[in-house]
Write a protein that holds these residues in place. Structure first.
Motif, short mmCIF file in Angstrom:
data_model
loop_
_atom_site.label_atom_id
_atom_site.label_comp_id
_atom_site.label_asym_id
_atom_site.label_seq_id
_atom_site.Cartn_x
_atom_site.Cartn_y
_atom_site.Cartn_z
N GLY A 1 8.59 4.12 -8.42
CA GLY A 1 8.47 4.48 -7.00
C GLY A 1 7.73 5.78 -6.79
N GLU A 2 7.39 6.47 -7.88
CA GLU A 2 6.68 7.74 -7.78
C GLU A 2 5.22 7.51 -7.38
OE1 GLU A 2 7.15 9.54 -11.61
OE2 GLU A 2 9.32 9.72 -11.36
N PRO A 3 4.64 8.48 -6.66
CA PRO A 3 3.25 8.31 -6.23
C PRO A 3 2.24 8.47 -7.37
CG PRO A 3 4.09 10.46 -5.54
CD PRO A 3 5.24 9.71 -6.17
N CYS A 4 1.14 7.75 -7.24
CA CYS A 4 0.04 7.81 -8.21
C CYS A 4 -1.23 7.34 -7.51
CB CYS A 4 0.35 6.93 -9.42
SG CYS A 4 -0.99 6.90 -10.63
N ALA A 5 -2.22 8.18 -7.44
CA ALA A 5 -3.52 7.83 -6.85
C ALA A 5 -3.38 7.28 -5.43
CB ALA A 5 -4.26 6.85 -7.75
N GLY A 6 -2.49 7.87 -4.64
CA GLY A 6 -2.35 7.47 -3.25
C GLY A 6 -1.48 6.25 -3.02
N GLN A 7 -0.85 5.71 -4.06
CA GLN A 7 0.05 4.56 -3.97
C GLN A 7 1.27 4.85 -4.83
OE1 GLN A 7 -0.25 1.66 -2.25
NE2 GLN A 7 -2.24 2.16 -1.42
N THR A 8 2.25 3.97 -4.81
CA THR A 8 3.33 4.10 -5.79
C THR A 8 2.88 3.41 -7.07
OG1 THR A 8 4.44 2.06 -5.16
CG2 THR A 8 5.11 4.08 -4.00
N LYS A 9 3.45 3.83 -8.17
CA LYS A 9 3.13 3.19 -9.46
C LYS A 9 3.47 1.70 -9.40
CE LYS A 9 4.09 7.34 -12.16
NZ LYS A 9 5.00 7.92 -13.18
N PHE A 10 4.58 1.36 -8.73
CA PHE A 10 4.99 -0.03 -8.62
C PHE A 10 3.95 -0.86 -7.87
CE2 PHE A 10 7.17 -3.49 -6.39
CZ PHE A 10 7.67 -4.19 -7.48
N THR A 11 3.42 -0.33 -6.78
CA THR A 11 2.40 -1.04 -6.01
C THR A 11 1.17 -1.31 -6.86
OG1 THR A 11 3.18 -0.05 -3.94
CG2 THR A 11 0.93 -0.92 -3.95
N ILE A 12 0.76 -0.31 -7.64
CA ILE A 12 -0.41 -0.46 -8.50
C ILE A 12 -0.14 -1.50 -9.59
CG2 ILE A 12 -1.90 0.72 -10.17
CD1 ILE A 12 -1.51 3.26 -8.39
N ALA A 13 1.02 -1.43 -10.24
CA ALA A 13 1.36 -2.38 -11.30
C ALA A 13 1.47 -3.79 -10.75
CB ALA A 13 2.67 -1.97 -11.97
N ARG A 14 2.11 -3.94 -9.61
CA ARG A 14 2.27 -5.25 -8.99
C ARG A 14 0.92 -5.84 -8.60
NH1 ARG A 14 3.34 -8.03 -4.63
NH2 ARG A 14 5.19 -9.29 -4.49
N GLU A 15 0.06 -5.00 -8.06
CA GLU A 15 -1.28 -5.45 -7.67
C GLU A 15 -2.10 -5.84 -8.90
OE1 GLU A 15 -4.28 -6.58 -5.07
OE2 GLU A 15 -2.19 -6.12 -4.64
N PHE A 16 -1.92 -5.11 -9.99
CA PHE A 16 -2.62 -5.45 -11.23
C PHE A 16 -2.21 -6.85 -11.70
CE2 PHE A 16 -2.88 -5.73 -15.83
CZ PHE A 16 -4.18 -5.34 -16.06
N VAL A 17 -0.90 -7.12 -11.71
CA VAL A 17 -0.41 -8.43 -12.14
C VAL A 17 -0.92 -9.51 -11.18
CG1 VAL A 17 1.65 -9.86 -12.51
CG2 VAL A 17 1.60 -7.49 -13.33
N ASP A 18 -0.91 -9.24 -9.88
CA ASP A 18 -1.40 -10.20 -8.91
C ASP A 18 -2.89 -10.51 -9.14
OD1 ASP A 18 -1.27 -11.80 -6.40
OD2 ASP A 18 -2.64 -10.24 -5.68
N ARG A 19 -3.68 -9.48 -9.36
CA ARG A 19 -5.11 -9.69 -9.58
C ARG A 19 -5.37 -10.43 -10.90
NH1 ARG A 19 -8.06 -4.25 -7.19
NH2 ARG A 19 -7.17 -4.47 -5.11
N MET A 20 -4.61 -10.11 -11.91
CA MET A 20 -4.73 -10.81 -13.18
C MET A 20 -4.39 -12.29 -12.97
SD MET A 20 -2.70 -10.18 -16.76
CE MET A 20 -1.17 -10.85 -16.13
N ASN A 21 -3.31 -12.55 -12.25
CA ASN A 21 -2.88 -13.91 -11.97
C ASN A 21 -3.95 -14.70 -11.22
OD1 ASN A 21 -1.04 -16.16 -11.71
ND2 ASN A 21 -0.62 -15.47 -9.64
N ARG A 22 -4.59 -14.07 -10.24
CA ARG A 22 -5.61 -14.77 -9.46
C ARG A 22 -6.90 -14.98 -10.25
NH1 ARG A 22 -6.75 -12.01 -4.17
NH2 ARG A 22 -6.10 -10.08 -5.15
#
Length: 156
Positions: free
Chosen positions: A61-82
Protein backbone atom coordinates in the motif's frame (compact mmCIF):
# COMPACT_ATOMS: atom_id res chain seq x y z
CA UNK A 1 19.35 41.72 17.00
CA UNK A 2 20.69 38.19 16.34
CA UNK A 3 18.04 36.63 18.53
CA UNK A 4 15.24 38.53 16.80
CA UNK A 5 16.45 37.42 13.35
CA UNK A 6 16.62 33.78 14.38
CA UNK A 7 13.11 33.81 15.82
CA UNK A 8 11.45 35.74 13.03
CA UNK A 9 13.27 34.48 9.94
CA UNK A 10 14.98 31.14 10.47
CA UNK A 11 12.24 29.35 12.42
CA UNK A 12 9.44 30.25 9.93
CA UNK A 13 11.69 29.20 7.03
CA UNK A 14 12.38 25.84 8.69
CA UNK A 15 8.65 25.34 9.30
CA UNK A 16 7.86 26.02 5.63
CA UNK A 17 10.56 23.58 4.48
CA UNK A 18 9.32 20.84 6.81
CA UNK A 19 5.72 21.36 5.66
CA UNK A 20 6.82 21.15 2.02
CA UNK A 21 8.51 17.81 2.64
CA UNK A 22 5.35 16.39 4.23
CA UNK A 23 3.24 16.86 1.08
CA UNK A 24 2.30 13.83 -1.00
CA UNK A 25 3.07 13.51 -4.64
CA UNK A 26 0.01 13.54 -6.88
CA UNK A 27 -1.28 10.22 -8.15
CA UNK A 28 -0.03 9.79 -11.68
CA UNK A 29 -2.02 7.65 -14.08
CA UNK A 30 -0.22 4.62 -15.43
CA UNK A 31 0.74 4.86 -19.10
CA UNK A 32 -1.78 3.54 -21.60
CA UNK A 33 -1.30 -0.06 -22.67
CA UNK A 34 -2.31 -1.85 -25.82
CA UNK A 35 -1.41 -5.55 -25.79
CA UNK A 36 0.27 -7.11 -28.80
CA UNK A 37 -1.90 -9.71 -30.44
CA UNK A 38 -0.29 -12.95 -31.55
CA UNK A 39 -1.38 -15.24 -34.35
CA UNK A 40 -1.79 -18.40 -32.29
CA UNK A 41 -1.45 -20.55 -35.42
CA UNK A 42 2.15 -19.35 -35.81
CA UNK A 43 3.27 -19.92 -32.22
CA UNK A 44 3.47 -22.69 -29.68
CA UNK A 45 4.01 -22.28 -25.97
CA UNK A 46 7.51 -22.90 -24.63
CA UNK A 47 6.02 -23.91 -21.28
CA UNK A 48 3.06 -26.03 -20.29
CA UNK A 49 2.24 -24.33 -16.97
CA UNK A 50 2.76 -21.03 -15.23
CA UNK A 51 1.96 -19.69 -11.80
CA UNK A 52 1.90 -16.01 -10.86
CA UNK A 53 2.48 -15.12 -7.20
CA UNK A 54 1.21 -11.64 -6.26
CA UNK A 55 2.28 -9.78 -3.11
CA UNK A 56 -0.85 -8.28 -1.57
CA UNK A 57 0.64 -7.52 1.85
CA UNK A 58 0.10 -4.22 3.64
CA UNK A 59 3.53 -2.91 2.59
CA UNK A 60 2.24 -2.92 -1.00
CA UNK A 61 0.00 0.00 0.00
CA UNK A 62 3.06 2.27 0.12
CA UNK A 63 3.47 4.86 -2.64
CA UNK A 64 5.85 4.31 -5.56
CA UNK A 65 6.15 6.45 -8.70
CA UNK A 66 2.84 8.20 -8.06
CA UNK A 67 0.87 4.97 -7.40
CA UNK A 68 0.78 2.33 -4.70
CA UNK A 69 3.07 -0.65 -5.13
CA UNK A 70 -0.03 -2.87 -5.18
CA UNK A 71 -1.59 -0.91 -8.06
CA UNK A 72 1.63 -1.22 -10.07
CA UNK A 73 2.00 -4.96 -9.35
CA UNK A 74 -1.66 -5.64 -10.12
CA UNK A 75 -1.46 -3.68 -13.36
CA UNK A 76 1.70 -5.59 -14.33
CA UNK A 77 -0.10 -8.92 -13.86
CA UNK A 78 -3.13 -7.61 -15.78
CA UNK A 79 -0.98 -6.45 -18.69
CA UNK A 80 0.94 -9.71 -18.74
CA UNK A 81 -2.37 -11.60 -18.74
CA UNK A 82 -3.71 -9.56 -21.67
CA UNK A 83 -0.50 -10.23 -23.64
CA UNK A 84 -0.01 -13.99 -23.15
CA UNK A 85 -1.79 -15.92 -25.91
CA UNK A 86 -3.95 -18.88 -24.92
CA UNK A 87 -1.92 -21.82 -26.25
CA UNK A 88 -3.17 -24.66 -24.08
CA UNK A 89 -1.10 -23.83 -20.99
CA UNK A 90 -2.28 -24.43 -17.45
CA UNK A 91 -2.12 -21.36 -15.22
CA UNK A 92 -2.59 -20.21 -11.67
CA UNK A 93 -2.66 -16.99 -9.68
CA UNK A 94 -1.74 -17.08 -6.00
CA UNK A 95 -1.72 -14.06 -3.69
CA UNK A 96 -0.18 -13.66 -0.26
CA UNK A 97 -0.39 -11.08 2.49
CA UNK A 98 -4.15 -10.81 2.39
CA UNK A 99 -6.07 -10.05 5.55
CA UNK A 100 -5.76 -13.26 7.60
CA UNK A 101 -9.37 -12.99 8.77
CA UNK A 102 -10.42 -13.72 5.18
CA UNK A 103 -7.98 -16.43 4.13
CA UNK A 104 -6.87 -17.71 7.55
CA UNK A 105 -3.71 -18.90 5.80
CA UNK A 106 -2.17 -15.64 4.57
CA UNK A 107 -2.29 -16.94 1.00
CA UNK A 108 -4.96 -17.98 -1.47
CA UNK A 109 -5.18 -19.46 -4.93
CA UNK A 110 -7.28 -16.87 -6.74
CA UNK A 111 -7.25 -18.80 -10.03
CA UNK A 112 -6.15 -22.24 -11.23
CA UNK A 113 -4.36 -24.43 -11.67
CA UNK A 114 -6.62 -24.69 -14.70
CA UNK A 115 -6.44 -24.41 -18.48
CA UNK A 116 -5.30 -20.85 -19.09
CA UNK A 117 -8.06 -18.40 -19.93
CA UNK A 118 -7.36 -14.68 -20.11
CA UNK A 119 -10.85 -13.88 -18.81
CA UNK A 120 -10.73 -16.36 -15.94
CA UNK A 121 -7.31 -15.20 -14.76
CA UNK A 122 -8.57 -11.58 -14.95
CA UNK A 123 -11.55 -12.57 -12.76
CA UNK A 124 -9.15 -14.16 -10.26
CA UNK A 125 -7.09 -10.98 -10.26
CA UNK A 126 -10.23 -8.91 -9.67
CA UNK A 127 -10.96 -10.98 -6.56
CA UNK A 128 -7.76 -9.60 -4.99
CA UNK A 129 -9.10 -6.19 -4.04
CA UNK A 130 -6.30 -4.56 -2.10
CA UNK A 131 -3.28 -4.93 0.11
CA UNK A 132 -3.50 -5.91 3.76
CA UNK A 133 -1.98 -8.14 6.37
CA UNK A 134 1.55 -9.42 6.93
CA UNK A 135 3.96 -10.77 4.29
CA UNK A 136 3.93 -14.57 4.61
CA UNK A 137 5.79 -15.20 1.35
CA UNK A 138 7.03 -18.51 2.71
CA UNK A 139 3.43 -19.72 3.01
CA UNK A 140 2.72 -18.71 -0.58
CA UNK A 141 5.82 -20.50 -1.86
CA UNK A 142 5.00 -23.68 0.10
CA UNK A 143 1.42 -23.55 -1.21
CA UNK A 144 2.72 -22.93 -4.74
CA UNK A 145 4.77 -26.10 -4.42
CA UNK A 146 1.55 -27.97 -3.66
CA UNK A 147 -0.21 -26.22 -6.56
CA UNK A 148 2.48 -27.58 -8.88
CA UNK A 149 2.81 -30.97 -7.17
CA UNK A 150 1.25 -32.97 -10.01
CA UNK A 151 2.93 -30.97 -12.78
CA UNK A 152 5.53 -32.97 -14.65
CA UNK A 153 6.06 -30.68 -17.64
CA UNK A 154 7.93 -27.42 -18.18
CA UNK A 155 6.72 -24.74 -15.77
CA UNK A 156 7.36 -21.03 -15.23
Amino acid sequence: MKRLTFKHVIIPCMAVLLAACAGRAPVKPLPAFQPKTFDTARYESGISNFLVILDASSSMGEPCAGQTKFTIAREFVDRMNRTIPELGQYAGLRAFGLDDTITRKGTMLAYGMAPYSTGDLAAGLDSITGPGGPSPMHKALCAAGKDLEDVLTKTA
